[in-house]
Design a protein around this motif. Structure first.
Motif, PDB file in Angstrom:
ATOM      1  N   ALA A  60      12.369 -18.341  -3.035  1.00  0.00           N
ATOM      2  CA  ALA A  60      11.687 -17.250  -2.313  1.00  0.00           C
ATOM      3  C   ALA A  60      10.467 -16.773  -3.104  1.00  0.00           C
ATOM      4  CB  ALA A  60      12.648 -16.089  -2.081  1.00  0.00           C
ATOM      5  N   GLU A  61      10.627 -16.709  -4.410  1.00  0.00           N
ATOM      6  CA  GLU A  61       9.529 -16.265  -5.260  1.00  0.00           C
ATOM      7  C   GLU A  61       8.341 -17.221  -5.167  1.00  0.00           C
ATOM      8  OE1 GLU A  61      11.441 -14.188  -8.731  1.00  0.00           O
ATOM      9  OE2 GLU A  61      10.066 -15.554  -9.740  1.00  0.00           O
ATOM     10  N   GLU A  62       8.658 -18.511  -5.262  1.00  0.00           N
ATOM     11  CA  GLU A  62       7.601 -19.532  -5.161  1.00  0.00           C
ATOM     12  C   GLU A  62       6.890 -19.463  -3.820  1.00  0.00           C
ATOM     13  OE1 GLU A  62       8.852 -23.632  -5.648  1.00  0.00           O
ATOM     14  OE2 GLU A  62       9.908 -23.023  -7.481  1.00  0.00           O
ATOM     15  N   LEU A  63       7.689 -19.330  -2.768  1.00  0.00           N
ATOM     16  CA  LEU A  63       7.109 -19.295  -1.420  1.00  0.00           C
ATOM     17  C   LEU A  63       6.182 -18.083  -1.286  1.00  0.00           C
ATOM     18  CD1 LEU A  63       7.241 -20.773   1.363  1.00  0.00           C
ATOM     19  CD2 LEU A  63       8.969 -19.108   2.037  1.00  0.00           C
ATOM     20  N   ALA A  64       6.636 -16.925  -1.793  1.00  0.00           N
ATOM     21  CA  ALA A  64       5.826 -15.708  -1.717  1.00  0.00           C
ATOM     22  C   ALA A  64       4.512 -15.917  -2.464  1.00  0.00           C
ATOM     23  CB  ALA A  64       6.599 -14.530  -2.298  1.00  0.00           C
ATOM     24  N   GLU A  65       4.591 -16.565  -3.608  1.00  0.00           N
ATOM     25  CA  GLU A  65       3.387 -16.849  -4.403  1.00  0.00           C
ATOM     26  C   GLU A  65       2.406 -17.680  -3.598  1.00  0.00           C
ATOM     27  OE1 GLU A  65       1.493 -15.716  -6.831  1.00  0.00           O
ATOM     28  OE2 GLU A  65       3.389 -14.625  -6.949  1.00  0.00           O
ATOM     29  N   ARG A  66       2.951 -18.726  -2.958  1.00  0.00           N
ATOM     30  CA  ARG A  66       2.114 -19.634  -2.161  1.00  0.00           C
ATOM     31  C   ARG A  66       1.432 -18.877  -1.017  1.00  0.00           C
ATOM     32  NH1 ARG A  66       5.559 -24.428  -0.053  1.00  0.00           N
ATOM     33  NH2 ARG A  66       6.914 -23.852  -1.776  1.00  0.00           N
ATOM     34  N   LYS A  67       2.201 -17.958  -0.381  1.00  0.00           N
ATOM     35  CA  LYS A  67       1.661 -17.229   0.774  1.00  0.00           C
ATOM     36  C   LYS A  67       0.624 -16.193   0.354  1.00  0.00           C
ATOM     37  CE  LYS A  67       4.245 -19.479   3.558  1.00  0.00           C
ATOM     38  NZ  LYS A  67       3.664 -20.510   4.433  1.00  0.00           N
ATOM     39  N   ARG A  68       0.773 -15.691  -0.880  1.00  0.00           N
ATOM     40  CA  ARG A  68      -0.247 -14.756  -1.385  1.00  0.00           C
ATOM     41  C   ARG A  68      -1.556 -15.504  -1.588  1.00  0.00           C
ATOM     42  NH1 ARG A  68       3.879 -12.563  -4.796  1.00  0.00           N
ATOM     43  NH2 ARG A  68       4.582 -10.632  -3.836  1.00  0.00           N
ATOM     44  N   ALA A  69      -1.422 -16.740  -2.123  1.00  0.00           N
ATOM     45  CA  ALA A  69      -2.612 -17.531  -2.434  1.00  0.00           C
ATOM     46  C   ALA A  69      -3.246 -18.077  -1.158  1.00  0.00           C
ATOM     47  CB  ALA A  69      -2.231 -18.669  -3.375  1.00  0.00           C
ATOM     48  N   GLU A  70      -2.377 -18.543  -0.229  1.00  0.00           N
ATOM     49  CA  GLU A  70      -2.894 -19.152   1.004  1.00  0.00           C
ATOM     50  C   GLU A  70      -2.169 -18.567   2.207  1.00  0.00           C
ATOM     51  OE1 GLU A  70      -2.755 -23.494   0.921  1.00  0.00           O
ATOM     52  OE2 GLU A  70      -2.826 -23.330  -1.267  1.00  0.00           O
ATOM     53  N   PRO A  71      -2.557 -17.355   2.627  1.00  0.00           N
ATOM     54  CA  PRO A  71      -1.850 -16.733   3.749  1.00  0.00           C
ATOM     55  C   PRO A  71      -2.025 -17.538   5.037  1.00  0.00           C
ATOM     56  CG  PRO A  71      -3.574 -15.281   2.851  1.00  0.00           C
ATOM     57  CD  PRO A  71      -3.653 -16.552   2.099  1.00  0.00           C
ATOM     58  N   ALA A  72      -0.962 -17.576   5.839  1.00  0.00           N
ATOM     59  CA  ALA A  72      -1.021 -18.249   7.141  1.00  0.00           C
ATOM     60  C   ALA A  72      -0.470 -17.265   8.170  1.00  0.00           C
ATOM     61  CB  ALA A  72      -0.193 -19.525   7.101  1.00  0.00           C
ATOM     62  N   ASP A  73      -0.403 -17.709   9.451  1.00  0.00           N
ATOM     63  CA  ASP A  73       0.114 -16.803  10.478  1.00  0.00           C
ATOM     64  C   ASP A  73       1.633 -16.954  10.558  1.00  0.00           C
ATOM     65  OD1 ASP A  73       0.438 -15.028  12.472  1.00  0.00           O
ATOM     66  OD2 ASP A  73      -0.567 -16.195  14.028  1.00  0.00           O
ATOM     67  N   ASP A  74       2.318 -16.604   9.479  1.00  0.00           N
ATOM     68  CA  ASP A  74       3.779 -16.677   9.486  1.00  0.00           C
ATOM     69  C   ASP A  74       4.347 -15.385   8.894  1.00  0.00           C
ATOM     70  OD1 ASP A  74       3.818 -16.946   6.620  1.00  0.00           O
ATOM     71  OD2 ASP A  74       3.255 -19.043   6.879  1.00  0.00           O
ATOM     72  N   LEU A  75       5.668 -15.260   8.999  1.00  0.00           N
ATOM     73  CA  LEU A  75       6.306 -13.997   8.621  1.00  0.00           C
ATOM     74  C   LEU A  75       6.223 -13.732   7.112  1.00  0.00           C
ATOM     75  CD1 LEU A  75       7.836 -11.777  10.155  1.00  0.00           C
ATOM     76  CD2 LEU A  75       9.953 -12.881   9.471  1.00  0.00           C
ATOM     77  N   MET A  76       6.392 -14.767   6.320  1.00  0.00           N
ATOM     78  CA  MET A  76       6.368 -14.559   4.865  1.00  0.00           C
ATOM     79  C   MET A  76       4.974 -14.089   4.424  1.00  0.00           C
ATOM     80  SD  MET A  76       8.840 -14.723   2.718  1.00  0.00           S
ATOM     81  CE  MET A  76       9.139 -14.728   0.967  1.00  0.00           C
ATOM     82  N   SER A  77       3.925 -14.661   5.009  1.00  0.00           N
ATOM     83  CA  SER A  77       2.562 -14.206   4.685  1.00  0.00           C
ATOM     84  C   SER A  77       2.393 -12.741   5.077  1.00  0.00           C
ATOM     85  CB  SER A  77       1.518 -15.038   5.428  1.00  0.00           C
ATOM     86  OG  SER A  77       1.600 -16.382   5.049  1.00  0.00           O
ATOM     87  N   ALA A  78       2.924 -12.399   6.258  1.00  0.00           N
ATOM     88  CA  ALA A  78       2.800 -11.014   6.727  1.00  0.00           C
ATOM     89  C   ALA A  78       3.589 -10.077   5.815  1.00  0.00           C
ATOM     90  CB  ALA A  78       3.297 -10.902   8.162  1.00  0.00           C
ATOM     91  N   LEU A  79       4.754 -10.534   5.351  1.00  0.00           N
ATOM     92  CA  LEU A  79       5.599  -9.669   4.518  1.00  0.00           C
ATOM     93  C   LEU A  79       4.973  -9.409   3.148  1.00  0.00           C
ATOM     94  CD1 LEU A  79       9.123 -11.116   5.399  1.00  0.00           C
ATOM     95  CD2 LEU A  79       8.341  -8.779   5.850  1.00  0.00           C
ATOM     96  N   VAL A  80       4.319 -10.417   2.564  1.00  0.00           N
ATOM     97  CA  VAL A  80       3.716 -10.171   1.248  1.00  0.00           C
ATOM     98  C   VAL A  80       2.518  -9.225   1.367  1.00  0.00           C
ATOM     99  CG1 VAL A  80       4.500 -12.331   0.172  1.00  0.00           C
ATOM    100  CG2 VAL A  80       2.257 -12.256   1.250  1.00  0.00           C
ATOM    101  N   GLN A  81       1.921  -9.166   2.567  1.00  0.00           N
ATOM    102  CA  GLN A  81       0.764  -8.283   2.747  1.00  0.00           C
ATOM    103  C   GLN A  81       1.118  -6.925   3.340  1.00  0.00           C
ATOM    104  OE1 GLN A  81      -1.687 -10.620   5.304  1.00  0.00           O
ATOM    105  NE2 GLN A  81      -2.017 -12.203   3.765  1.00  0.00           N
ATOM    106  N   ALA A  82       2.329  -6.816   3.910  1.00  0.00           N
ATOM    107  CA  ALA A  82       2.677  -5.615   4.684  1.00  0.00           C
ATOM    108  C   ALA A  82       2.554  -4.352   3.837  1.00  0.00           C
ATOM    109  CB  ALA A  82       4.094  -5.743   5.227  1.00  0.00           C
ATOM    110  N   GLU A  83       1.925  -3.341   4.414  1.00  0.00           N
ATOM    111  CA  GLU A  83       1.719  -2.093   3.691  1.00  0.00           C
ATOM    112  C   GLU A  83       1.752  -0.948   4.698  1.00  0.00           C
ATOM    113  OE1 GLU A  83      -1.543  -2.254   0.890  1.00  0.00           O
ATOM    114  OE2 GLU A  83      -1.832  -0.097   1.101  1.00  0.00           O
ATOM    115  N   VAL A  84       2.547   0.065   4.409  1.00  0.00           N
ATOM    116  CA  VAL A  84       2.584   1.256   5.264  1.00  0.00           C
ATOM    117  C   VAL A  84       2.428   2.473   4.356  1.00  0.00           C
ATOM    118  CG1 VAL A  84       4.002   2.665   6.813  1.00  0.00           C
ATOM    119  CG2 VAL A  84       4.036   0.177   7.033  1.00  0.00           C
ATOM    120  N   ASP A  85       1.448   3.294   4.658  1.00  0.00           N
ATOM    121  CA  ASP A  85       1.147   4.478   3.829  1.00  0.00           C
ATOM    122  C   ASP A  85       1.065   4.119   2.338  1.00  0.00           C
ATOM    123  OD1 ASP A  85       1.272   5.883   6.160  1.00  0.00           O
ATOM    124  OD2 ASP A  85       3.332   6.572   5.849  1.00  0.00           O
ATOM    125  N   GLY A  86       0.406   3.025   2.053  1.00  0.00           N
ATOM    126  CA  GLY A  86       0.225   2.622   0.659  1.00  0.00           C
ATOM    127  C   GLY A  86       1.471   1.999   0.031  1.00  0.00           C
TER     128      GLY A  86
END
Ligand code: HEM
Length: 408
Positions: A207-233
């Motif tokens: 999971a850690e590796e996948l999150a790293e990959r999605k941070r580096a190369e975001p795509a239109d998938d849930l893991m990419s959205a989750l690493v970027q998700a932000e509510v009220d900071g």
């Protein structure tokens, strides 16, 4: 009164008669918890079987906590509890609400619907091959793989890594079933809890590796959205993200894997309703709700009492386990007229298969989408017939079907 704890009982079929008796005569009943397989005996628990009471327990987290003893009937190793409580499923408001606000926004309709075409095509290919052969074992040849592939797409897991996901879900969920369980032992050869975080290090590493990959190369998938998700900071911490990945892998796989053959089995048992649905696929949305009602993929969930409470006349002490039976609530005669009748146009149909209250299933829309696409293809085929006895998962948690022979 007993009979609604032993996983082997459910392996032989949902004990509807025992549950009906409990609803009528002891709606909140004490159940003993004898040793089963490698699992030691437990202290026992309160079984809640009526619709209104199940709803009440699920909607009152202040009295019935998901965090105190987590959410499985079996008590976790106390050493694992702090770790398990980092999973949203095992949190109570207000922590749970904070996390939920961050993740909810990632399950957008647009993101989910993007996968509808692929889901449909997968179902069409697998079902087409089965019909061409004239018979199949539905779980093994069609429905076991489908939810996993769909989930992998949604999460953004590459196709080559899907087998890993399957291994992890079987380890965590299939543990009560001799056919699916992987007995995990410690250095001295003693069986250890296969759900213990120590045994899941490989998955968290992934999971850690996948999150790293999605941070580096975001795509239109849930893991990419989750690493970027932000509510009220606020963002997910690394630990929360890993735990959420773990939860999705389990929650999003075996549940749908149960719903598909479970729905087919309900149709086979009711050939007239099945024929009508084939003739009028416009009934599908309400039919899906009815299939989920009669075959809830999740049989039970556990809470722990936080204080002295009286439920349906029973005095429950702080620390007592309280287990709600979704499968019983969905068949409560007090709430559903003719609950054992499959009525594909049932309205209203407020079943509790996706739970109730703060933890209401986050993946319900994706689950319904997969059912819609699968059944659209299934109903296009000629009417299937049973080709042998179904086999069920030995579990008091997942209403699994491991074998369902069909012929056309
Ligand atoms: C037919 C299929 C499904 C059924 C019957 C189902 C059932 C449930 C139930 C009963 C709960 C509530 C647990 C509780 O009360 O403690 C739940 C929670 C959850 N489900 Fe599902 N589920 C299904 C599919 C999915 C899918 C496909 C996903 C993800 C893609 C998913 C993700 C979740 C998550 C993240 C939670 C935790 C929500 C929270 O704690 O706030 N589920 N599900």
């Amino acid at each position: 009164m007993n009979g609604v704890f032993d996983p082997r009982t459910f392996g032989a079929g949902v004990p509807h008669e025992a549950l009906r008796l409990l609803r009528d005569t002891a709606p909140v009943s004490w159940q003993s918890e004898p040793a089963v397989g490698v699992w030691p005996a437990g202290p026992g628990f309160w079984a809640v079987t009526r619709y209104d009471d199940v709803r009440h327990v699920l909607r009152t987290p202040g009295d019935f906590s998901s965090a105190l003893g987590a959410t499985q009937i079996r008590d976790p190793d106390p050493a694992d509890l702090p770790f398990l409580r980092r999973m949203i499923l095992n949190m109570d408001p207000p922590e749970q609400v904070r996390l939920r606000r961050i993740v909810t926004g990632t399950f957008t309709r647009r993101r989910l619907e993007r996968f509808a075409g692929v889901v449909r095509e997968r179902a069409a290919v697998l079902l087409g091959a089965a019909v061409a052969r004239g018979r199949c074992d539905l779980p093994r040849e069609v429905t076991d793989d489908l939810p996993l592939q769909n989930l992998a797409d949604l999460l953004g897991v590459p196709a080559g890594d899907r087998a890993l996901l399957l291994r992890w879900t079987n380890r965590v969920i299939g543990y009560q079933d001799p056919e699916h369980a992987q007995v995990v032992t410690d250095a001295e050869g003693r069986p250890v809890n296969p759900r213990s975080p120590a045994q899941l290090a490989d998955m968290f590493g992934y999971a850690e590796e996948l999150a790293e990959r999605k941070r580096a190369e975001p795509a239109d998938d849930l893991m990419s959205a989750l690493v970027q998700a932000e509510v009220d900071g606020q963002r997910l911490t690394d630990a929360e993200l890993k735990m959420f990945f773990f939860l999705l892998v389990i929650a999003g796989n075996d549940t749908v894997r149960s719903a598909l053959p479970g729905g087919v089995l309900a149709l086979l048992d009711n050939p007239d309703a099945y024929r009508r649905l084939r003739a009028d696929p416009a009934l599908l949305p309400s039919a899906i709700e009815e299939l989920l009602r009669v075959h809830p993929p999740v049989l039970t969930f556990r809470r722990t009492a936080t204080r002295h409470v009286v439920l349906r006349g029973q005095r429950i002490a702080p620390g007592d386990k309280v287990v709600v039976y979704h499968v019983s609530a969905n068949h409560d005669e007090r709430h559903f007229p003719h609950p054992f009748r499959l009525d594909l146009t049932r309205d209203p149909n407020d079943h509790v298969s996706f739970g109730q209250g703060p933890h209401l299933c986050l993946g319900a829309a994706f689950a319904r989408l997969q059912m819609r696409e699968f059944f659209t293809e299934f109903l296009r085929l000629p009417q299937a017939e049973p080709d042998g006895e179904p086999r069920r998962l030995v579990s008091n948690f997942i209403n699994g079907i491991t074998s369902l022979p069909l012929r056309w």
